[in-house]
Structures are given as C-alpha cells and as structure tokens.
Write a protein that holds these residues in place. Structure first.
Motif, PDB file in Angstrom:
ATOM      1  N   TYR B  32       9.282  -6.227   9.516  1.00 41.73           N
ATOM      2  CA  TYR B  32      10.736  -6.377   9.558  1.00 41.73           C
ATOM      3  C   TYR B  32      11.367  -5.003   9.668  1.00 41.73           C
ATOM      4  CZ  TYR B  32      10.758  -4.711   4.779  1.00 41.73           C
ATOM      5  OH  TYR B  32      10.575  -3.945   3.676  1.00 41.73           O
ATOM      6  N   ARG B  35      10.271  -0.983   9.790  1.00 49.66           N
ATOM      7  CA  ARG B  35       8.888  -0.739   9.378  1.00 49.66           C
ATOM      8  C   ARG B  35       7.935  -0.684  10.553  1.00 49.66           C
ATOM      9  NH1 ARG B  35       9.649  -0.699   3.568  1.00 49.66           N
ATOM     10  NH2 ARG B  35      11.890  -0.840   3.666  1.00 49.66           N
ATOM     11  N   PRO B  38       0.326   0.442  10.255  1.00 46.86           N
ATOM     12  CA  PRO B  38      -0.884   0.878  10.943  1.00 46.86           C
ATOM     13  C   PRO B  38      -1.578  -0.342  11.547  1.00 46.86           C
ATOM     14  CG  PRO B  38      -0.830   1.674   8.664  1.00 46.86           C
ATOM     15  CD  PRO B  38       0.243   0.648   8.797  1.00 46.86           C
ATOM     16  N   PHE B  40      -4.993  -1.948  13.289  1.00 48.84           N
ATOM     17  CA  PHE B  40      -6.434  -1.759  13.493  1.00 48.84           C
ATOM     18  C   PHE B  40      -6.842  -2.626  14.671  1.00 48.84           C
ATOM     19  CE2 PHE B  40      -7.570   0.825   9.846  1.00 48.84           C
ATOM     20  CZ  PHE B  40      -6.370   0.769   9.152  1.00 48.84           C
ATOM     21  N   TYR B  63      -6.925   7.298   7.531  1.00 50.49           N
ATOM     22  CA  TYR B  63      -7.845   6.158   7.587  1.00 50.49           C
ATOM     23  C   TYR B  63      -9.258   6.555   8.003  1.00 50.49           C
ATOM     24  CZ  TYR B  63      -3.818   3.268   6.768  1.00 50.49           C
ATOM     25  OH  TYR B  63      -2.718   2.723   6.189  1.00 50.49           O
ATOM     26  N   LEU B  66     -10.714   6.974   4.453  1.00 50.53           N
ATOM     27  CA  LEU B  66     -10.322   6.025   3.407  1.00 50.53           C
ATOM     28  C   LEU B  66     -11.316   4.885   3.251  1.00 50.53           C
ATOM     29  CD1 LEU B  66      -7.800   5.899   1.581  1.00 50.53           C
ATOM     30  CD2 LEU B  66      -6.838   4.264   3.175  1.00 50.53           C
ATOM     31  N   CYS B 221       1.368   6.681  -9.532  1.00 48.18           N
ATOM     32  CA  CYS B 221       0.776   5.605  -8.748  1.00 48.18           C
ATOM     33  C   CYS B 221      -0.310   6.157  -7.847  1.00 48.18           C
ATOM     34  CB  CYS B 221       1.846   4.917  -7.913  1.00 48.18           C
ATOM     35  SG  CYS B 221       2.566   5.997  -6.669  1.00 48.18           S
ATOM     36  N   ASN B 226      -3.548   9.303  -2.404  1.00 49.64           N
ATOM     37  CA  ASN B 226      -4.290   8.392  -1.539  1.00 49.64           C
ATOM     38  C   ASN B 226      -3.855   8.461  -0.085  1.00 49.64           C
ATOM     39  OD1 ASN B 226      -5.319   7.696  -3.965  1.00 49.64           O
ATOM     40  ND2 ASN B 226      -5.040   5.504  -3.728  1.00 49.64           N
TER      41      ASN B 226
ATOM     42  N   SER D 231      -4.977  -1.609   6.098  1.00 54.12           N
ATOM     43  CA  SER D 231      -4.117  -0.434   6.040  1.00 54.12           C
ATOM     44  C   SER D 231      -3.801  -0.014   4.605  1.00 54.12           C
ATOM     45  CB  SER D 231      -2.821  -0.719   6.796  1.00 54.12           C
ATOM     46  OG  SER D 231      -2.197  -1.855   6.264  1.00 54.12           O
ATOM     47  N   CYS D 232      -4.290  -0.762   3.619  1.00 51.10           N
ATOM     48  CA  CYS D 232      -3.969  -0.437   2.225  1.00 51.10           C
ATOM     49  C   CYS D 232      -4.507   0.936   1.858  1.00 51.10           C
ATOM     50  CB  CYS D 232      -4.578  -1.491   1.307  1.00 51.10           C
ATOM     51  SG  CYS D 232      -4.346  -1.129  -0.434  1.00 51.10           S
ATOM     52  N   LEU D 233      -3.687   1.692   1.144  1.00 52.58           N
ATOM     53  CA  LEU D 233      -4.100   3.035   0.740  1.00 52.58           C
ATOM     54  C   LEU D 233      -4.799   3.031  -0.605  1.00 52.58           C
ATOM     55  CD1 LEU D 233      -0.762   4.877   1.521  1.00 52.58           C
ATOM     56  CD2 LEU D 233      -2.849   5.046   2.849  1.00 52.58           C
ATOM     57  N   GLY D 234      -4.703   1.904  -1.303  1.00 48.81           N
ATOM     58  CA  GLY D 234      -5.279   1.851  -2.645  1.00 48.81           C
ATOM     59  C   GLY D 234      -4.453   2.590  -3.673  1.00 48.81           C
ATOM     60  N   CYS D 235      -3.154   2.700  -3.443  1.00 46.80           N
ATOM     61  CA  CYS D 235      -2.303   3.350  -4.438  1.00 46.80           C
ATOM     62  C   CYS D 235      -1.730   2.278  -5.366  1.00 46.80           C
ATOM     63  CB  CYS D 235      -1.184   4.153  -3.793  1.00 46.80           C
ATOM     64  SG  CYS D 235       0.161   3.177  -3.094  1.00 46.80           S
ATOM     65  N   GLY D 236      -1.021   2.710  -6.368  1.00 45.79           N
ATOM     66  CA  GLY D 236      -0.535   1.749  -7.355  1.00 45.79           C
ATOM     67  C   GLY D 236       0.927   1.392  -7.194  1.00 45.79           C
ATOM     68  N   THR D 237       1.513   1.715  -6.043  1.00 43.70           N
ATOM     69  CA  THR D 237       2.944   1.482  -5.897  1.00 43.70           C
ATOM     70  C   THR D 237       3.314   0.021  -6.111  1.00 43.70           C
ATOM     71  OG1 THR D 237       3.006   3.295  -4.315  1.00 43.70           O
ATOM     72  CG2 THR D 237       4.898   1.834  -4.353  1.00 43.70           C
ATOM     73  N   LEU D 241       5.344  -0.991  -9.624  1.00 43.81           N
ATOM     74  CA  LEU D 241       6.735  -1.347  -9.440  1.00 43.81           C
ATOM     75  C   LEU D 241       6.962  -2.850  -9.507  1.00 43.81           C
ATOM     76  CD1 LEU D 241       7.793   1.179  -6.695  1.00 43.81           C
ATOM     77  CD2 LEU D 241       7.609   1.471  -9.128  1.00 43.81           C
ATOM     78  N   SER D 317       7.282  -5.065  -1.192  1.00 44.63           N
ATOM     79  CA  SER D 317       7.510  -5.019   0.250  1.00 44.63           C
ATOM     80  C   SER D 317       8.358  -3.815   0.624  1.00 44.63           C
ATOM     81  CB  SER D 317       8.228  -6.284   0.716  1.00 44.63           C
ATOM     82  OG  SER D 317       7.433  -7.400   0.481  1.00 44.63           O
ATOM     83  N   ASN D 318       9.351  -3.551  -0.213  1.00 44.65           N
ATOM     84  CA  ASN D 318      10.255  -2.444   0.058  1.00 44.65           C
ATOM     85  C   ASN D 318       9.550  -1.111   0.080  1.00 44.65           C
ATOM     86  OD1 ASN D 318      12.882  -3.089   0.481  1.00 44.65           O
ATOM     87  ND2 ASN D 318      13.340  -3.380  -1.684  1.00 44.65           N
ATOM     88  N   LEU D 319       8.669  -0.910  -0.901  1.00 44.76           N
ATOM     89  CA  LEU D 319       8.172   0.432  -1.146  1.00 44.76           C
ATOM     90  C   LEU D 319       6.727   0.642  -0.735  1.00 44.76           C
ATOM     91  CD1 LEU D 319      10.125   0.897  -4.408  1.00 44.76           C
ATOM     92  CD2 LEU D 319      10.394   2.257  -2.360  1.00 44.76           C
ATOM     93  N   PRO D 321       4.028   1.931   1.277  1.00 41.23           N
ATOM     94  CA  PRO D 321       4.115   2.948   2.319  1.00 41.23           C
ATOM     95  C   PRO D 321       3.536   2.508   3.660  1.00 41.23           C
ATOM     96  CG  PRO D 321       2.660   3.676   0.531  1.00 41.23           C
ATOM     97  CD  PRO D 321       3.175   2.335   0.155  1.00 41.23           C
ATOM     98  N   VAL D 322       2.743   1.451   3.660  1.00 43.50           N
ATOM     99  CA  VAL D 322       2.107   1.056   4.917  1.00 43.50           C
ATOM    100  C   VAL D 322       2.467  -0.381   5.307  1.00 43.50           C
ATOM    101  CG1 VAL D 322       0.224   2.692   4.805  1.00 43.50           C
ATOM    102  CG2 VAL D 322      -0.027   0.500   3.689  1.00 43.50           C
ATOM    103  N   ASN D 323       3.623  -0.836   4.816  1.00 42.29           N
ATOM    104  CA  ASN D 323       4.161  -2.118   5.246  1.00 42.29           C
ATOM    105  C   ASN D 323       3.221  -3.297   4.988  1.00 42.29           C
ATOM    106  OD1 ASN D 323       4.983  -3.839   8.222  1.00 42.29           O
ATOM    107  ND2 ASN D 323       6.324  -3.669   6.470  1.00 42.29           N
ATOM    108  N   ASP D 325       3.367  -6.388   3.343  1.00 44.15           N
ATOM    109  CA  ASP D 325       4.579  -7.100   2.986  1.00 44.15           C
ATOM    110  C   ASP D 325       4.163  -8.421   2.371  1.00 44.15           C
ATOM    111  OD1 ASP D 325       6.908  -8.496   2.981  1.00 44.15           O
ATOM    112  OD2 ASP D 325       7.438  -8.095   5.061  1.00 44.15           O
TER     113      ASP D 325
END
Lengths: 143, 328, 282, 337
Positions: B32, B35, B38, B40, B63, B66, B221, B226, D231-237, D241, D317-319, D321-323, D325
């Motif tokens: 949406y 945004r 990435p 793949f 990546y 990662l 976080c 990361n 695409s997950c970065l494995g962060c805790g955002t 949150l 979804s908002n925060l 970093p890699v969408n 959602d």
C-alpha cells in the motif's frame, strides 16, 4: 565540593611494556596518584572498546590504555591496531558527549617509570577536571 | 536520467533464467501507499513485478548475508548457485565492503547496478503528501520527482523530499557491478553534512544531553543492526550472555553502550546507506554517528570503505604513520 | 507454588550431597538438596515428570527436571549437565552451598492412570534424569504396577548416569534393567549397540504396557519408529519435551510448541497429543 | 452508566485534580508521540493519532525489576508497587490489548507484577475520530470506541469531551472531578454515535479473519511462510511495538554487590529467543519465527483464550522496515485456506 574528588581510573596495561613500566615506577619508589586500578592485558591491541565502555558504565571516571611504543610491540604490531581503533573510539566518545579528558592512551616502555608517573598524573588531573562521570553509568534509579 | 523498466525486467528475467543463479533480490511494489518491498524473484513472472523508483530506499545487499545457514542433510549437495542482487550506488559499496571483508565472495553474487539519481525520504514525503492506502508510482522527472496516484500527477521538487543520505551522496553510480543498467548519472554537488556539524558545534555537555535524549528512546529492537548489510556476525557480541557486555535491561546506560558499540563496530566500514536511520522505530539519528565516524576515518586516515574491492579492511590493518597526537 | 505468593520468588535450599555422574567437558553432576525453610519443605509436593527452576542468585535460573521420586524422602535431586552460564555456576556448588529453587512446574506422568500396567522406560544419555523418578516411583509402589523394564543407553559406559543404582535393580525379578553403549568397551558386561535397535531385539509386548522415552531427538525419532513396528499404540507412548524457558509458569512465551506451552501443558506429552503438534520435534 | 461532559478548556483542571497519582499521557518528543509520565502542572491535550510505542509498558514495563538481592545472599526482596496510576487518552485498541494480555497473565498462575499494576491503574481511553491508515480494529473484533479493558471512555465532541464510565474505577474518577463536569444529554449520545460511525467509515483497510484460527495449523508447510518471511530482517520492531506481544526474558544483573533479577521484553523474531544451550534451535530460520508470530496471534491464542491476540492497531504494518504487512499476510493466509 568540600572534600577533594578522587576519581576512579581504570588502566589497561600491556603485559610487556607498560605493566613493567608501572612496576619499575613502584620498585624505584616513584610517587604517583593511587587512584588508578590496573588491569593487565597481554597487549594493548587486545583492549576491546567494550572494555572501555564497560569500565565507564561500572563506575570508572576515567580510562587509560597503555602499551609499548610503536615498533616495540611484543607481538610486532598489536599496538598499531590499538592506536587505530582507540583513536577512533576517542573520536566517537567525544561525539556522543563523553569528555575527552576521561579517556587517554599512552606509550610507556618497561624502562619509563618516570613517564608512567607523568601519564598517571595527567590522567588523574584530567579526570578530576572532568568531575565524577555521570553519563551513561549504570545507575540504580530504576532498580 | 531515464530508468527503463522494460530493460530492468528483461535483464532480471535473463539473470534468473541462468542455471547458476538461485534467485534475484530486487524491489517490488509494496502492499500500500509509498511502500516498496524487497522482492525475491525466481522466474520471469516475478521479474515482471520488479521496479526501480525514487521510493526504492532499501539496501538489498543486506540479504546477501541474512540467510541462515542450516546444516545440509546427509546425502544432499549444497546449493552453490549465485544470488543476484540489484544495487544502487550506495548499496554497491556495501557489496564491495563485504567482498573486502570476505563476508561474501565475488563469484557468489551477481550484482546488477542501477545508477541512482537519489531516492526520497518516505517520512518527509508522507509529511508533505499524506500517505493513502492506494499504491502509488513514483518517477524521476528531470531535476525532481513525479508522483502518480489514482490518475493524478504531482510534481515534487527534488530538495523537498530527497533523503538526507542522498544529499550527501558522492557515489550515485554503482562502484562495483557485474551488469550495469542504464547510463551513469552525473554526481551532484554535495551539501555540507549539517546534521553532524550541528552536533559537533555543541559543547561536550550539550552533546551528552542531546544523545541522552536520543538513546533514551531506543527500544532495542535491533533493527538497526539487522538491517545493516555490514552487521552480519553469526553471533553478535551484543547478544552474548556469557560474558554479558551489554545488559538486556533497556535503560539509558545500556542503550548508550549498545549504540556506541554498534557504531564503533561500523567504524571504517559504514558505507553510509542510511538504512539504520530509516528503519529505527524510535527515529534515533544513527546516521549522524555513523557519518561522523566515517568522516573521521576519511579525514584522518585517508580511508574510504566500500570503494576498492582489493583494499584491506580498515580496522584489521594499520599504517605506521597513523595519527597519534592524542597519545600521551 | 500456591496462588497469592509471588511465583517468581525462589527459595534457598542447601546442597546436602553432590557427586559427578559422568566426566568430561559436558559432565553431569547430581545435587541432593533440602529446602532451608521448614514450611516450604512441607508445602512442596511433586510427582514424577515435573521440573523445577533452579539457579544461583546473580547468575540466573534454568529449568531442570527433578530426578527423584517423592517416595524417596523430603529432598530434591537434580542432575545437571554443564552447558551454559547457569549450569556452570551450579557445577561450582559444593556440599553446604545454597541453591535457589522454585517450582514444581509442568505436568507429571499420569502415574495413577497407569496402575496395573507394565512400565517400559527407554532413556538415552542425560535423558534418563526425568525417567529416574518414574523408575523409583514404580519401585516404591511395586504392588500397583505389573512390572518395570528399563532400557538405557549412552555413548560410552562413562556417560551412563545413576550407574550405582542398576545393579540392585537387576536382582529383583519383576524389574528388568537393560543397559547398552554405542561402542564396545573392555570389561563391559552388557549390550553394545544403539537404543532403538536394542528395543527391537528385546521385542517387548505392547499388551498392557506404557512406554516412556526420553533422550536425544534422533534417538526418540527411531525409538518411536520401532515402537510402531512392535505394535504400540500412540496412547501408550509418552515422552518429555524440552525448550528454552524463562518463567516456568506459561507467561514468558518462549517454550511453546504449537499451541502448547511446554512448561505448563508439558513437559510430559503422550505421542497421541504430540503428533498433532507440528513443532514438537523441531 | 453515567455520561458526563467536560469542557475542553477545563482539561488542565481535570488533569490537575489527579494529584498524588502517576499520570501517563501521550506527549510529543523529538520525533512523534509517546506515552510518558506527566510532570506536575502539565496537561497536554491528547491530540494525536497513536503513539509509536504502545502504552503496554504502563502495566508491563520494558524493563522491570522482579527481585532485588545481594550477591551471594539467599534473601530476596520484591519491589514495592503501590502507587495509583492513571493513563490518560490511550486508544481503545491499546486498552483492548491490555484486556487480552490480562487473560494470559491471569491464566492458571497469576503474574503478580502485571496484576498488581492492573489493579492500581485507571485506564482513560480516547475514542478515535480519525483512525490511521493501517487501522483495522473492526476486522479483529474491536471498534474505534471499544470500551473493552477501559475504565472510562472519552469521546472528543469538538468543544467538549464526553466521558462515559465503564467500570467502578471510572465512576469513582468521575466522582472525584465533582463540578468540573456537567451531565450529558441525549444529543451528545447521538453525536457520539455519529462520530463512531464516521470513524468506522474512515477505516479503509480490512482483513477477513473468518476461518483463519482454525485453518492456520493446516497451513504449516505452506509456501506462503517462505514468501512472507523472505524479506524479514529478524528485528523486533513488530513485536516490541505490538500492544499484545507479551513475551519476556528474565536476566540477572549485578552492580557491585547489589543485584536484581529483571525481566525485559523479548521478541520471538530473534533467533536467540528459542536457542537451546546445546546450540540446537527449534526455530532455526526467519520462516519458522514469522510463522510462529502469526500463528501465536491468530491461532494459538484463540485456542487458549478464545480471542485473536491482534487488536488491529496497525503498528507492525506501519513500522516494518521491509513492508511485511500483517493485513496482507492474513489475506495471503486466507487465500491459501
């Protein structure tokens, strides 16, 4: 402040030069401030920046790292690495608001008992000027 | 500059069709608003979804390191195929730096370079042109940007929404790539680094206060770590419990220790892609610390990371005449 | 413990006896501990299969299975393998030192439902620790169970835990003890080979039998396969799971396998339940 | 229950009357809004969409001392929690999240810290008139004016706040205010209804959760997890949150001879979260972790407590970093069913 502030200094000394230098200062009866807590490491290149941060977190008011003169390193080049890394650390800490007077680095060889005295005096004096370290010390307010 | 999407998708399809390529990481339209996610890509259909626009802020080089390495089951061969990645100028420096550090090998990747005239700061953009649930398209338009949303076209001046890292960018063209898309862009005049200078201008106590306020917001976080293409240790020292260098408690002291340690570990390695700052949910200006350190390294030691794939890593090398005026 | 008191408070217990079960880098040390507080000692009650959080103040706590049966007396036994930060600190405890204990946590083996049945335990390595209480429980209540067979294996004879206790067992006719090690050793008078193979060789009848198995995941996998070959039903097979744990009371969230919290809904699961949980053998 | 009106001009007085209590309220910091303790005499008007970090920390602080003790001692002290607290102007979704998490903390064995804090807190909610872009609370059983978990609900009627007590605690708070308030009439109630309807109409993004809790276990090996987590970065955002995420870590910290056992938020998206000491990890990659996060919210929690542990606040979804959602993820789940 009525009583004079006595800073805690943590010093990381390399086993081969600076520690021996401090030893020489002791055996030659050189008087130098007793605020300093010495931690012996094998080489100044072994001093991880996390050591410095941890010392500050746990109550040091100043940190000193001392090694052999360039070229004299027992491990040939350890102090060159230390110089590069810790120089960078000093810049970084200054940038995030740690008084540069709190962190020093020196070259003291095994025969420089008198230089050791000067280095300690300078470190202690600077730490006194900077005052007690309140920055990111592990405070117990929320315990 | 015109980025030809047709050419990009065609090249991507060709690359993923190669036998020695596992998949390709590129940018695709997000779910949406502004945004971009990435993507793949493993086949031509996926390649047709790829985009490259001023909204493609993410540094996909992360990546490359990662992916978790699991033990290979007995009897199976390891998958040695390459990973293709699309990079902007700044991202390509991350790839170069990874090669320098032997984090990846040259023959493990296919780098597709995209010359980049500068991307937008999504926060700035959303502030001025509120985000809606509609997907948008964005293009470079001469000196500025063009926002296409629901049949409407909005022209946006470059300075209005350009990301800070791009204003300071000196490498808009990939420094390292296997395949180059489109024509190189003309590097632009860079501003002074006002963010860093502003902090430098304060005295020590003001700086301490400034960073105290910033680090206090940190929720730990670890997204800054990361997302960083150059933070790829399997076992991060800041995660370790035995010994514990940084406590798990989230307070100003531990947050500062964490942030200083993170920044220090990037000293002489940070390639200023600005990802840490972008992903931070607490909006801590991490870029300032990183850029400050990068500038010190550049000015004092004459070293710039991620430019020369044959360079020595900064922290693992030295010069006999490194500055030492700070030494007693 | 009971509601109303803070479940996170550990109680001091004194180490009364301690000895090494095995040697080497990842050695196993057994502690026999007694609570200092009379009241805590009285209120404490556990059943075979349950665990407790034990630790050292200032270091941390770990979830360790209680390796003694309540029938043995007013004390607790823990067999701890030296692995990480907490277990290293625990290993430094000697007789007279204090250990902090809270619990007991988790469910237990349904020993009452098993009355009148034959019990077969299949253990591997330190996996014998949660099985030992059931062995002891059955030994103490011999009339209520049809019999007990124990299969226990380890890499070498030096890796076998509770060695001293097996001799006595093999003397009784309704208790059988089968030991095995992976590789032949001089002076070893028992079986040589892997546990799952030994199970096949013994060929126990599934009739009126309950099987409890615990050990390394790879062993459990093959034991389960072989039990199926021998005709055991899913409901007859029990095992215990382990996961990283912090709170022990189903709050901290990390020990879940599927929708089950190992610390609350487990650690004892019947295979009938377990095979519905996709994450159980991850 | 009674409904009262508070003129906005009297807001500072209203806040001022809460002396002696800790007051949490949304405040602007250098970047955006966050919940923080109000200093004496401050009374910022709650005019915001939502805070970045949810107010769950009021009941479940990010770092909380559980026990205090001396190194090498065996005696432990519990910290004292005895101050009345008021949270002003939290959003109904966040309050609902607290009610949802409370189910877990009260399950079987009570968590004393959460329960004590919950008993001493009065939650004063503020209905959303203008939901954000990623709000989808009606899809998961909430509403912009939901009262679940709240003690008192405020509705912004323009010049006045409409205050509706939900529990005895809210009632008591209204009583304390005395003549600051005036009785609300039928017009205001109608006005409120209209505003809530409008707000619901402004919610653009929705998910359909029908059949998702029952269907999720069947999708265990579905390729969608690999796609979502790639695409997950494995962060805790997303987890830090999230107002309903409640996992924590317990660590001992030593400072000289003083030590404490504290708990801190933890995240199932970290590899270290499930890592065994032996080096074995039951969830070795981001795929398993992402799958666990979605399953925990939309399936496991429903099994145990009969409610979806997602309140539709849209923060993840908002925060992200890699969408990644959550609205889109649930849509994909739904498609795969």
């Amino acid at each position: 402040m009525s009583a004079e502030f006595n800073p805690n200094i943590v010093a990381f000394l390399c086993n081969w030069c600076s520690y021996a230098g401090a030893d020489l200062a002791g055996t030659s009866r050189v008087n130098y401030p007793s605020n300093i807590q010495i931690i012996r490491v094998m080489c100044s290149g072994r001093v991880n920046p996390l050591y410095v941060m941890n010392a500050l977190q746990q109550g040091a008011d100043g940190v000193l790292v001392s090694g052999c003169h360039p070229g004299d390193c027992h491990y040939m080049e350890g102090n060159f690495f230390a110089r590069r890394r810790l120089g960078m650390l000093k810049d970084l800490m200054e940038f995030v608001g740690v008084d540069p007077k709190r962190f020093h680095m020196s070259w003291v060889s095994a025969s420089e008992g008198h230089k050791w005295k000067e280095v300690v005096e300078k470190t202690v004096e600077d730490a006194k000027e900077a005052g007690p370290f309140e920055g990111f010390r592990r405070r117990q307010i929320d315990w | 500059m015109k980025m030809d999407l047709e050419q990009l998708r065609k090249t991507a399809a060709e690359v993923v069709a190669r036998d020695d390529v596992k998949y390709l990481v590129g940018w695709k339209q997000g779910t949406y608003g502004y945004r971009v996610a990435p993507g793949f890509v493993e086949d031509a259909a996926g390649a047709a979804e790829l985009i490259f626009s001023p909204l493609c802020t993410a540094n996909l080089a992360t990546y490359l390191t990662l992916v978790e390495e699991l033990p290979i089951p007995r009897g199976q061969e390891p998958d040695d195929r390459k990973v293709a990645v699309m990079v902007k100028g700044c991202d390509s420096r991350a790839v170069t730096q990874l090669i320098v550090e032997k984090g990846i090998k040259k023959d493990e990747v296919v780098v597709i370079g995209c010359p980049c005239p500068g991307v937008v700061d999504p926060n700035l953009l959303a502030e001025k042109y509120p985000e809606t649930e509609d997907q948008v398209e964005m293009k470079w338009n001469g000196e500025g940007f063009l926002l296409l949303r629901g049949g409407e076209e909005t022209k946006i001046a470059r300075d209005e929404v350009l990301a800070e890292k791009c204003r300071l960018c000196r490498y808009p063209n990939p420094v390292y790539s296997d395949i180059m898309l489109g024509d190189p862009v003309e590097p632009w005049e860079t501003d002074e680094d006002k963010g860093v200078e502003e902090v430098e201008g304060k005295d020590v106590e003001e700086r301490a206060e400034y960073w105290a306020e910033q680090f206090d917001k940190c929720v730990r976080c670890y997204s800054c770590r990361n997302v960083c293409p150059l933070c790829y240790c399997q076992d991060c020292v800041l995660d370790r419990l035995n010994p514990t260098w940084v406590n798990r408690a989230v307070n100003f002291s531990e947050n500062t220790a964490f942030n200083i340690a993170r920044a220090f570990h990037l000293g002489g390695r940070c390639i200023e892609c600005g990802e840490c700052e972008r992903v931070c949910p607490a909006n801590i200006p991490l870029g300032k610390i990183n850029r400050k350190l990068a500038r010190e390294v550049r000015d004092k030691y004459g070293f710039e990371p991620g430019v020369d794939p044959d360079a020595e890593p900064f922290q693992a090398s030295f010069k006999p005449d490194d500055p030492e005026e700070f030494i007693l | 413990m009971k509601n109303g008191t803070n479940p996170y408070i550990p109680y001091p217990a004194t180490v009364e006896e301690t000895w090494y079960e095995t040697g080497g880098d990842r050695c196993i040390k057994t502690f026999k501990v007694v609570f200092d507080d009379e009241k805590v000692r009285k209120e404490w009650s556990h059943l075979p299969g349950q665990c407790a959080m034990i630790g050292v103040l200032g270091i941390g706590e770990s979830m360790i299975s209680i390796s003694c049966s309540p029938t043995e007396g007013d004390f607790l036994r823990f067999s701890v393998m030296r692995m990480g930060k907490v277990t290293q600190a625990l290993h430094q405890l000697e007789v007279g030192d204090k250990m902090m204990v809270r619990g007991p946590y988790g469910n237990n083996f349904p020993v009452d439902d098993w009355q009148g049945k034959k019990i077969l335990t299949i253990g591997g390595g330190v996996g014998q620790a949660p099985l030992r209480p059931i062995v002891e429980y059955v030994k103490a209540n011999r009339d209520e169970y049809e019999g007990l067979t124990m299969i226990y294996g380890a890499r070498t004879s030096g890796d076998l835990c509770f060695k001293g206790e097996f001799e006595e067992m093999s003397k009784c006719d309704d208790l059988a003890c089968h030991l095995t090690i992976d590789v032949e050793e001089e002076g070893w008078g028992h079986n040589v080979g892997f546990v799952p193979q030994m199970l096949l060789d013994l060929n126990p009848s599934p009739e009126n039998t309950i099987v409890i198995t615990c050990g390394p995941p790879i062993m459990i996998r093959f034991v389960l396969e072989n039990l199926k070959k021998l005709g055991f039903e899913d409901e007859q097979i029990y095992t215990t799971l382990e996961n990283r744990m912090k709170c022990g009371i189903g709050k901290c969230g990390r020990c879940n396998a599927g929708n089950m919290y190992v610390c609350k809904d487990g650690p004892v699961f019947s295979y009938a339940v377990l095979k519905e949980i996709p994450e159980a053998f991850a | 229950m009674s409904a009262m009106l508070l003129n906005k001009e009297k807001w500072p007085e209203f806040v001022g009357k809460l002396t002696g209590k800790k007051v949490w309220a949304p405040q602007a910091d250098s970047e955006g809004m966050r919940f923080a303790l109000l200093a004496e005499g401050e009374a910022p008007v709650p005019d915001y969409n939502n805070t970045r970090v949810p107010p769950k920390g009021v009941l479940f602080p990010q770092t909380e001392t559980m026990l205090k003790f001396q190194v090498k001692a065996t005696e432990v002290d519990e910290p004292e929690l005895d101050q009345e607290t008021v949270v002003l102007g939290l959003r109904p979704c966040d309050a609902r999240a607290m009610a949802i998490v409370e189910k877990l903390f009260k399950w079987d064995i009570d968590d004393p810290y959460f329960i004590k804090r919950r008993d001493m807190v009065t939650l004063v909610g503020l209905a959303c008139n203008d939901p954000g872009l990623n709000c989808f609370c009606p899809s998961v059983g909430g509403s912009p004016a939901s009262t679940e978990g709240l003690d008192l609900l405020m509705v912004d009627l323009g010049e006045n706040y409409l205050l509706e007590a939900v529990t005895g605690k809210g009632e008591a708070l209204l009583k304390e205010m005395g003549d600051l308030l005036s009785e609300a009439g039928a017009d205001e109630a109608k006005e409120k209804e209209k505003l809530v309807k409008e707000a619901e109409g402004k919610i653009k993004r929705t998910v359909d959760t029908e059949g998702v809790p029952e269907g999720l276990p069947g999708l265990w090996e579905d390729p969608l997890w690999g796609k979502v987590s790639a695409s997950c970065l494995g962060c805790g955002t997303c987890t830090y949150l999230c107002p309903t995420c409640h996992c924590f870590d317990i660590q001992d910290e030593v400072e000289g001879f003083d030590a404490r056992r504290c708990r801190t938020w933890d995240s199932c998206m970290f590899g270290e979260y499930t890592l065994h000491t032996s080096g074995h990890n039951p969830r070795p990659t981001r795929k398993e972790r992402t799958r666990n996060r979605i399953n925990h919210k939309y399936s496991y929690y429903v099994d145990k407590f009969d409610v979806i542990a997602c309140v539709g606040c849209g923060r993840c979804s908002n925060l992200c970093p890699v969408n990644i959602d959550i609205i889109d993820t649930i849509r994909q789940v739904k498609e795969a069913l």
